[in-house]
Motif scaffolding. Sequence first.
Motif, PDB file in Angstrom:
ATOM      1  N   GLU A  19      52.727 -74.364 -47.858  1.00  0.00           N
ATOM      2  CA  GLU A  19      52.504 -74.396 -46.404  1.00  0.00           C
ATOM      3  C   GLU A  19      51.165 -75.013 -46.030  1.00  0.00           C
ATOM      4  N   SER A  20      50.161 -74.790 -46.854  1.00  0.00           N
ATOM      5  CA  SER A  20      48.813 -75.226 -46.491  1.00  0.00           C
ATOM      6  C   SER A  20      48.499 -76.661 -46.920  1.00  0.00           C
ATOM      7  N   LEU A  21      49.247 -77.220 -47.856  1.00  0.00           N
ATOM      8  CA  LEU A  21      48.886 -78.513 -48.444  1.00  0.00           C
ATOM      9  C   LEU A  21      48.855 -79.667 -47.437  1.00  0.00           C
ATOM     10  N   PRO A  22      49.870 -79.851 -46.573  1.00  0.00           N
ATOM     11  CA  PRO A  22      49.800 -80.970 -45.624  1.00  0.00           C
ATOM     12  C   PRO A  22      48.581 -80.902 -44.708  1.00  0.00           C
ATOM     13  N   GLU A  23      48.286 -79.710 -44.202  1.00  0.00           N
ATOM     14  CA  GLU A  23      47.139 -79.552 -43.303  1.00  0.00           C
ATOM     15  C   GLU A  23      45.832 -79.818 -44.041  1.00  0.00           C
ATOM     16  N   LEU A  24      45.743 -79.340 -45.281  1.00  0.00           N
ATOM     17  CA  LEU A  24      44.530 -79.546 -46.070  1.00  0.00           C
ATOM     18  C   LEU A  24      44.326 -81.021 -46.388  1.00  0.00           C
ATOM     19  N   ILE A  44      34.176 -82.638 -56.055  1.00  0.00           N
ATOM     20  CA  ILE A  44      34.220 -81.455 -55.191  1.00  0.00           C
ATOM     21  C   ILE A  44      35.423 -80.611 -55.610  1.00  0.00           C
ATOM     22  N   THR A  45      35.214 -79.321 -55.778  1.00  0.00           N
ATOM     23  CA  THR A  45      36.341 -78.409 -56.012  1.00  0.00           C
ATOM     24  C   THR A  45      36.486 -77.495 -54.812  1.00  0.00           C
ATOM     25  N   MET A  46      37.725 -77.199 -54.473  1.00  0.00           N
ATOM     26  CA  MET A  46      37.979 -76.276 -53.381  1.00  0.00           C
ATOM     27  C   MET A  46      39.343 -75.640 -53.577  1.00  0.00           C
ATOM     28  N   ASP A  47      39.548 -74.484 -52.951  1.00  0.00           N
ATOM     29  CA  ASP A  47      40.835 -73.805 -53.027  1.00  0.00           C
ATOM     30  C   ASP A  47      41.810 -74.444 -52.045  1.00  0.00           C
ATOM     31  N   ALA A  48      43.100 -74.200 -52.279  1.00  0.00           N
ATOM     32  CA  ALA A  48      44.141 -74.840 -51.473  1.00  0.00           C
ATOM     33  C   ALA A  48      44.591 -73.995 -50.291  1.00  0.00           C
ATOM     34  N   ASP A  49      43.973 -72.845 -50.084  1.00  0.00           N
ATOM     35  CA  ASP A  49      44.466 -71.912 -49.070  1.00  0.00           C
ATOM     36  C   ASP A  49      43.831 -72.078 -47.693  1.00  0.00           C
ATOM     37  N   LEU A  50      43.050 -73.164 -47.520  1.00  0.00           N
ATOM     38  CA  LEU A  50      42.384 -73.476 -46.239  1.00  0.00           C
ATOM     39  C   LEU A  50      41.231 -72.534 -45.909  1.00  0.00           C
ATOM     40  N   GLN A  51      40.824 -71.702 -46.862  1.00  0.00           N
ATOM     41  CA  GLN A  51      39.665 -70.843 -46.615  1.00  0.00           C
ATOM     42  C   GLN A  51      38.359 -71.586 -46.875  1.00  0.00           C
ATOM     43  N   ASP A  52      38.437 -72.712 -47.608  1.00  0.00           N
ATOM     44  CA  ASP A  52      37.281 -73.593 -47.798  1.00  0.00           C
ATOM     45  C   ASP A  52      37.397 -74.755 -46.823  1.00  0.00           C
ATOM     46  N   LEU A  85      22.054 -67.610 -57.732  1.00  0.00           N
ATOM     47  CA  LEU A  85      23.160 -67.903 -56.825  1.00  0.00           C
ATOM     48  C   LEU A  85      23.710 -66.592 -56.274  1.00  0.00           C
ATOM     49  N   HIS A  86      24.212 -66.642 -55.049  1.00  0.00           N
ATOM     50  CA  HIS A  86      24.766 -65.442 -54.427  1.00  0.00           C
ATOM     51  C   HIS A  86      26.271 -65.322 -54.609  1.00  0.00           C
ATOM     52  N   ASP A  87      26.935 -66.450 -54.917  1.00  0.00           N
ATOM     53  CA  ASP A  87      28.401 -66.446 -54.923  1.00  0.00           C
ATOM     54  C   ASP A  87      28.912 -67.353 -56.048  1.00  0.00           C
ATOM     55  N   PHE A  88      28.875 -66.827 -57.264  1.00  0.00           N
ATOM     56  CA  PHE A  88      29.282 -67.617 -58.431  1.00  0.00           C
ATOM     57  C   PHE A  88      30.755 -68.023 -58.363  1.00  0.00           C
ATOM     58  N   ASN A  89      31.577 -67.183 -57.761  1.00  0.00           N
ATOM     59  CA  ASN A  89      33.022 -67.390 -57.793  1.00  0.00           C
ATOM     60  C   ASN A  89      33.539 -68.201 -56.603  1.00  0.00           C
ATOM     61  N   CYS A  90      32.653 -68.717 -55.783  1.00  0.00           N
ATOM     62  CA  CYS A  90      33.094 -69.532 -54.650  1.00  0.00           C
ATOM     63  C   CYS A  90      33.802 -70.785 -55.168  1.00  0.00           C
ATOM     64  N   GLY A  91      35.003 -71.035 -54.643  1.00  0.00           N
ATOM     65  CA  GLY A  91      35.767 -72.185 -55.118  1.00  0.00           C
ATOM     66  C   GLY A  91      35.209 -73.513 -54.654  1.00  0.00           C
ATOM     67  N   GLN A 109      36.825 -69.207 -44.036  1.00  0.00           N
ATOM     68  CA  GLN A 109      37.838 -69.038 -42.995  1.00  0.00           C
ATOM     69  C   GLN A 109      38.902 -68.035 -43.431  1.00  0.00           C
ATOM     70  N   LYS A 110      39.518 -67.431 -42.477  1.00  0.00           N
ATOM     71  CA  LYS A 110      40.595 -66.494 -42.770  1.00  0.00           C
ATOM     72  C   LYS A 110      41.788 -67.245 -43.356  1.00  0.00           C
ATOM     73  N   ARG A 111      42.467 -66.571 -44.286  1.00  0.00           N
ATOM     74  CA  ARG A 111      43.660 -67.176 -44.885  1.00  0.00           C
ATOM     75  C   ARG A 111      44.723 -67.371 -43.810  1.00  0.00           C
ATOM     76  N   LYS A 112      45.247 -68.589 -43.748  1.00  0.00           N
ATOM     77  CA  LYS A 112      46.220 -68.935 -42.714  1.00  0.00           C
ATOM     78  C   LYS A 112      47.651 -68.753 -43.199  1.00  0.00           C
ATOM     79  N   TYR A 113      47.889 -69.069 -44.485  1.00  0.00           N
ATOM     80  CA  TYR A 113      49.235 -68.974 -45.045  1.00  0.00           C
ATOM     81  C   TYR A 113      49.207 -68.176 -46.346  1.00  0.00           C
ATOM     82  N   GLY A 114      50.326 -67.564 -46.683  1.00  0.00           N
ATOM     83  CA  GLY A 114      50.473 -66.909 -47.979  1.00  0.00           C
ATOM     84  C   GLY A 114      49.608 -65.679 -48.146  1.00  0.00           C
ATOM     85  N   THR A 115      49.494 -65.245 -49.381  1.00  0.00           N
ATOM     86  CA  THR A 115      48.728 -64.039 -49.721  1.00  0.00           C
ATOM     87  C   THR A 115      47.747 -64.352 -50.831  1.00  0.00           C
ATOM     88  N   THR A 116      46.721 -63.533 -50.949  1.00  0.00           N
ATOM     89  CA  THR A 116      45.706 -63.735 -51.969  1.00  0.00           C
ATOM     90  C   THR A 116      46.268 -63.513 -53.365  1.00  0.00           C
TER      91      THR A 116
END
Length: 319
Positions: free
Chosen positions: A14-19, A89-97, A150-156, A198-205
């Motif tokens: 669901e998130s891929l086209p928008e991303l 650049i690395t980022m997650d696919a859930d639109l939270q980045d 660093l404050h957030d090692f796991n940030c995608g 950003q808040k997750r728009k689609y799917g679940t964590t």
Amino acid sequence: MDISVVIPLLNEEESLPELAQWIKKVMDQNNFSYEILFIDDGSSDNSWKVIEDLGKENSNIKGIRFQRNYGKSAALNVGFEATQGDVVITMDADLQDSPDEIPELYKMIKEEGYDLVSGWKKVRYDSKWAKNIPSKFFNWTTRKISKIKLHDFNCGLKAYHSDVVKTIEVYGEMHRYIPVIAKWAGFLRIGEKVVIHQKRKYGTTKFGWNRFINGYLDLISIMFVSKFGKKPMHFFGVGGTLSFFIGFVITIWLIIQKLINMTYNIPYYRQVTDQPLFYLALLAMIVGVQLFLTGFLGEMISRNSPERNKYIIRAKNNF
């Protein structure tokens, strides 16, 4: 090529086209030459079909599909191998980045000279008890052990100079510790940038408590491998030698004590083999030999497993 964007994903159709559209907009506005690499980590939905369709519309969009789910580290490692950009650049696919962060991240690598820049989601929209508090504890522990501020090692959302991703190796669940891996590889200019979460728009964590627990096991593993991965004898050999030496000294002392007792006819002395200390000394010597042999074997086979980063790729798109 200016930028390669590596996006590992699992069931994010669901998130891929928008991303993809969002990233293209940012790249076009800044006149970046770019590629987007979607790494499908064994999705069971229509994610791969979406990636193929996006690739037909935009030749800069590429895809790699795993035969099964191998994990985020595997997806990143394969993605890193395929990148062509000067900055990755690395980022997650859930639109939270947010892709809007890309120009500033690019600038920090190219103009300010950082090897790696990690995002810091200072304000988060995740569950407080399920993710926020465990994440803060995890980051505090990693910061203390690794000495990386660093404050957030796991940030995608991260940016890398291409030399970094072509040098390091990510496997198992080590993606959480890429800054630590980079530091031990000699890339010391590691920075941080506050990014929008950003808040997750689609799917679940996909987060689970097992990942939190495994994270600490991986941290112990990576610290050991970083220090002793290419010289395991320095770890096992020292412990083995010390253990054997202690056992040997105790044994010699017991024998000398027996000889003195026999020489001076001291009555009622105990036989060496009747004393518990003798068996403790013997145990220490055996453990010492075993540790030494472990270090010797580890020295011969250290980090030479040809199967560690072998993954079955089912399909590729636009390569």
